[in-house]
Design a protein around this motif. Structure first.
Motif, PDB file in Angstrom:
ATOM      1  N   GLU A  96       0.804  -1.225   0.000  1.00 55.26           N
ATOM      2  CA  GLU A  96       0.000   0.000   0.000  1.00 55.26           C
ATOM      3  C   GLU A  96       0.839   1.279   0.000  1.00 55.26           C
ATOM      4  O   GLU A  96       0.306   2.384  -0.215  1.00 55.26           O
ATOM      5  N   ALA A  97       2.149   1.156   0.234  1.00 51.56           N
ATOM      6  CA  ALA A  97       2.958   2.301   0.653  1.00 51.56           C
ATOM      7  C   ALA A  97       2.987   3.462  -0.325  1.00 51.56           C
ATOM      8  O   ALA A  97       2.857   4.627   0.070  1.00 51.56           O
ATOM      9  N   THR A  98       3.190   3.218  -1.617  1.00 47.87           N
ATOM     10  CA  THR A  98       3.327   4.326  -2.550  1.00 47.87           C
ATOM     11  C   THR A  98       2.010   5.085  -2.690  1.00 47.87           C
ATOM     12  O   THR A  98       1.984   6.325  -2.661  1.00 47.87           O
ATOM     13  N   GLY A  99       0.905   4.350  -2.827  1.00 54.54           N
ATOM     14  CA  GLY A  99      -0.394   5.000  -2.936  1.00 54.54           C
ATOM     15  C   GLY A  99      -0.789   5.724  -1.664  1.00 54.54           C
ATOM     16  O   GLY A  99      -1.272   6.864  -1.699  1.00 54.54           O
ATOM     17  N   TYR A 100      -0.570   5.072  -0.512  1.00 60.44           N
ATOM     18  CA  TYR A 100      -0.859   5.733   0.761  1.00 60.44           C
ATOM     19  C   TYR A 100       0.020   6.976   0.935  1.00 60.44           C
ATOM     20  O   TYR A 100      -0.447   8.032   1.356  1.00 60.44           O
ATOM     21  N   GLY A 101       1.315   6.811   0.632  1.00 60.91           N
ATOM     22  CA  GLY A 101       2.234   7.936   0.790  1.00 60.91           C
ATOM     23  C   GLY A 101       1.838   9.129  -0.067  1.00 60.91           C
ATOM     24  O   GLY A 101       1.928  10.290   0.363  1.00 60.91           O
ATOM     25  N   LEU A 102       1.388   8.855  -1.294  1.00 60.29           N
ATOM     26  CA  LEU A 102       0.918   9.930  -2.170  1.00 60.29           C
ATOM     27  C   LEU A 102      -0.254  10.667  -1.533  1.00 60.29           C
ATOM     28  O   LEU A 102      -0.307  11.909  -1.544  1.00 60.29           O
ATOM     29  N   ALA A 103      -1.193   9.916  -0.960  1.00 55.48           N
ATOM     30  CA  ALA A 103      -2.339  10.541  -0.302  1.00 55.48           C
ATOM     31  C   ALA A 103      -1.901  11.358   0.916  1.00 55.48           C
ATOM     32  O   ALA A 103      -2.390  12.474   1.136  1.00 55.48           O
ATOM     33  N   TYR A 104      -0.958  10.819   1.705  1.00 54.51           N
ATOM     34  CA  TYR A 104      -0.481  11.556   2.878  1.00 54.51           C
ATOM     35  C   TYR A 104       0.234  12.850   2.472  1.00 54.51           C
ATOM     36  O   TYR A 104       0.065  13.896   3.111  1.00 54.51           O
ATOM     37  N   TYR A 105       1.055  12.774   1.420  1.00 55.07           N
ATOM     38  CA  TYR A 105       1.763  13.968   0.955  1.00 55.07           C
ATOM     39  C   TYR A 105       0.764  15.009   0.465  1.00 55.07           C
ATOM     40  O   TYR A 105       0.874  16.203   0.789  1.00 55.07           O
ATOM     41  N   THR A 106      -0.218  14.575  -0.317  1.00 59.84           N
ATOM     42  CA  THR A 106      -1.226  15.505  -0.828  1.00 59.84           C
ATOM     43  C   THR A 106      -2.018  16.121   0.319  1.00 59.84           C
ATOM     44  O   THR A 106      -2.367  17.313   0.289  1.00 59.84           O
ATOM     45  N   ASP A 107      -2.271  15.323   1.334  1.00 54.93           N
ATOM     46  CA  ASP A 107      -2.961  15.832   2.518  1.00 54.93           C
ATOM     47  C   ASP A 107      -2.155  16.940   3.186  1.00 54.93           C
ATOM     48  O   ASP A 107      -2.727  17.943   3.658  1.00 54.93           O
ATOM     49  N   GLU A 108      -0.838  16.803   3.221  1.00 52.16           N
ATOM     50  CA  GLU A 108       0.010  17.865   3.777  1.00 52.16           C
ATOM     51  C   GLU A 108      -0.057  19.128   2.920  1.00 52.16           C
ATOM     52  O   GLU A 108      -0.065  20.245   3.449  1.00 52.16           O
ATOM     53  N   MET A 109      -0.108  18.957   1.590  1.00 45.06           N
ATOM     54  CA  MET A 109      -0.273  20.112   0.709  1.00 45.06           C
ATOM     55  C   MET A 109      -1.588  20.842   1.001  1.00 45.06           C
ATOM     56  O   MET A 109      -1.636  22.075   1.055  1.00 45.06           O
ATOM     57  N   LEU A 110      -2.647  20.064   1.197  1.00 44.58           N
ATOM     58  CA  LEU A 110      -3.952  20.653   1.503  1.00 44.58           C
ATOM     59  C   LEU A 110      -3.931  21.362   2.858  1.00 44.58           C
ATOM     60  O   LEU A 110      -4.451  22.483   2.995  1.00 44.58           O
ATOM     61  N   LYS A 111      -3.320  20.728   3.859  1.00 46.73           N
ATOM     62  CA  LYS A 111      -3.248  21.349   5.186  1.00 46.73           C
ATOM     63  C   LYS A 111      -2.491  22.664   5.139  1.00 46.73           C
ATOM     64  O   LYS A 111      -2.873  23.646   5.812  1.00 46.73           O
ATOM     65  N   ALA A 112      -1.413  22.711   4.351  1.00 49.17           N
ATOM     66  CA  ALA A 112      -0.638  23.953   4.233  1.00 49.17           C
ATOM     67  C   ALA A 112      -1.459  25.071   3.611  1.00 49.17           C
ATOM     68  O   ALA A 112      -1.174  26.258   3.827  1.00 49.17           O
ATOM     69  N   ALA A 113      -2.475  24.685   2.833  1.00 49.74           N
ATOM     70  CA  ALA A 113      -3.379  25.665   2.220  1.00 49.74           C
ATOM     71  C   ALA A 113      -4.656  25.829   3.047  1.00 49.74           C
ATOM     72  O   ALA A 113      -5.655  26.367   2.545  1.00 49.74           O
TER      73      ALA A 113
END
Length: 453
Positions: A215-232
């Motif tokens: 699951e790691a690459t797909g989960y990691g992509l979602a977690y990274y995108t979530d950080e982008m959203l939080k920063a905004a």
């Protein structure tokens, strides 16, 4: 004085690129990756003239070792077949070479070098002690029987085994290499060299694999995108998300984005794509692609709310807020980037390696989209591969939750370190430059400390 420093930095970048271009004029994917990387490096060489004096870039862009070999194997009809095998051991300044093996007809030296070059900085961003490498073959597993794939993998590993090892080079999977292929590769390595579980990652749970690796690459992509959203000051809640691909990365990105509150409305394969306004169903996609190894068209046959279309999902006129390309390199050109923008996307984060062409990236930046580059956004796979190596070394097995928590923290740190690097070098808000700079400076400093090697 400042103008002189800037000129020296830009001149150096241009000179090194010209050397690379003269050496390998036909390696278009590799040249593209290097050119795009160099575009973000001027602030670093302005601030660190010692990197110029040490000629760090020319050293970094030339692999430490390139291995190409013949892979003979027997098909089910008894015919002898031959493919090319590759392993590029690019940089070991911060640890053993680490990077996947790709099985796809498009694989050539240029593609393997581009992937290995990107892998150096992706691995450095994880803050784990792993260098950059990549490999694979132009063998196509599609349409092959299990026995044909086994015979190919055994022949491939017979040669590759001479060049890898726990403290030297630890391959993993990539496109065309899943659990089945890793099993065959490891079995042959064990047969030839003995049981060294840490020599490959992405293994089955019964013989040294890690929970959450699949699951790691797909989960990691979602977690990274979530950080982008939080920063905004935003979140996934209520967001419409377009995803390309239906392989490992896409499938688990669909799962995690849905868990985080988003609605994934597309996925695709090499023939076409589906649009499901009710949200792509994770279990159905997983059954079709992972279990049955079918085509994405079958999703529309089973789900009443879905429609199937031939062509690229990035040509579709469908409204969405976030685009997550998870298929392959250069899947989005300049015109398709404009379509993504017209569809209403505010964020693009890359689950595949270099899925956006240079023209596409320029379009994102001009439209002021938030752009998460592959070397940061899809680093979750290699991060958990390194965690698998740690578990193998300690003869331990961590729980799914423990690995997932570590992955989430690593993706958060990658985002924050990229932001900090962008701020330090005067390119605040540019996640691409921030990721490149954060990865590069870690590797460059290690190379400087180790002398001219």
């Amino acid at each position: 004085m400042e103008d002189d420093i800037l000129t020296k930095a830009t001149d150096y970048l241009q000179q090194v690129y010209e050397v690379i271009e003269q050496r390998d004029p036909h390696q278009t994917e590799f040249l593209e990756a290097v050119h795009d990387f160099f575009q973000t490096m001027t602030p670093v060489f302005e601030k660190h003239p010692e990197y110029i004096e040490a000629n760090i870039l020319e050293r970094l862009t030339e692999p430490e070792r390139v291995i190409q070999f013949r892979v003979p194997w027997l098909d089910d009809a008894g015919h002898a077949r031959v493919n090319r095998g590759f392993r590029v051991q690019f940089n070991s300044a911060i640890g053993p070479y680490k990077g996947g093996l790709r099985l796809h007809p498009s694989v050539n030296l240029s593609i393997v070098k581009f992937l290995g070059f990107e892998q150096i900085f992706k691995n450095a961003l994880t803050d784990l002690p792993i260098g950059g490498g990549k490999g694979g073959s132009d063998f196509d597993p599609k349409g092959k029987s299990d026995n044909e794939i086994m015979r190919f993998c055994q022949s491939f590993m017979t040669e590759l085994s001479k060049y890898i090892g726990l403290d030297v080079d630890v391959p993993a999977g990539d496109i065309g290499v899943g659990g089945r292929e890793i099993g065959y590769l490891y079995g042959q390595y064990k047969r030839l060299r003995g049981a060294d579980r840490g020599v490959l990652t992405g293994k089955g749970l019964g013989y040294g694999g890690s929970l959450a690796r699949t699951e790691a690459t797909g989960y990691g992509l979602a977690y990274y995108t979530d950080e982008m959203l939080k920063a905004a000051n935003d979140s996934f809640d209520g967001k419409r998300v377009a995803i390309s691909g239906a392989g490992n990365v896409a499938i688990y990105a669909i799962q995690k984005v849905t868990e985080l509150g988003g609605k994934v409305i597309t996925c695709s394969d090499s023939n076409g794509y589906v649009v499901d306004e009710n949200g792509i169903d994770f279990d159905t996609v997983k059954q079709i692609k992972e279990v049955e190894r079918g085509r994405i068209k079958e999703y529309a046959d089973r789900v009443a709310s879905a429609e199937y279309y031939e062509g690229s999902v990035w040509d579709a006129k469908v409204a969405y807020d976030i685009a997550l390309p998870c298929a392959t390199q250069n899947e989005i050109n300049g015109d398709q980037a404009q379509t993504i923008i017209s569809n209403g996307a505010k964020i693009v984060a890359e689950g595949a390696n270099m899925p956006s062409s240079p023209e596409a990236i320029t379009a994102y930046q001009k439209a002021k989209l938030l752009y998460g580059p592959a070397k940061a956004a899809n680093a979750g796979g290699v991060a958990v591969s390194a965690l698998e190596m740690s578990q193998n070394s300690m003869r331990l097995s961590w729980s799914f939750e423990e690995v997932d928590d570590r992955l989430k923290q690593i993706m958060k740190d990658i985002f924050n370190n990229s932001v900090a690097a962008a701020d330090e070098y005067g390119v605040s808000g540019d996640y691409l430059s921030g990721a490149n700079i954060a990865g590069f400076t870690k590797v460059a400093d290690a190379m400087m400390a180790q002398g001219l090697v």
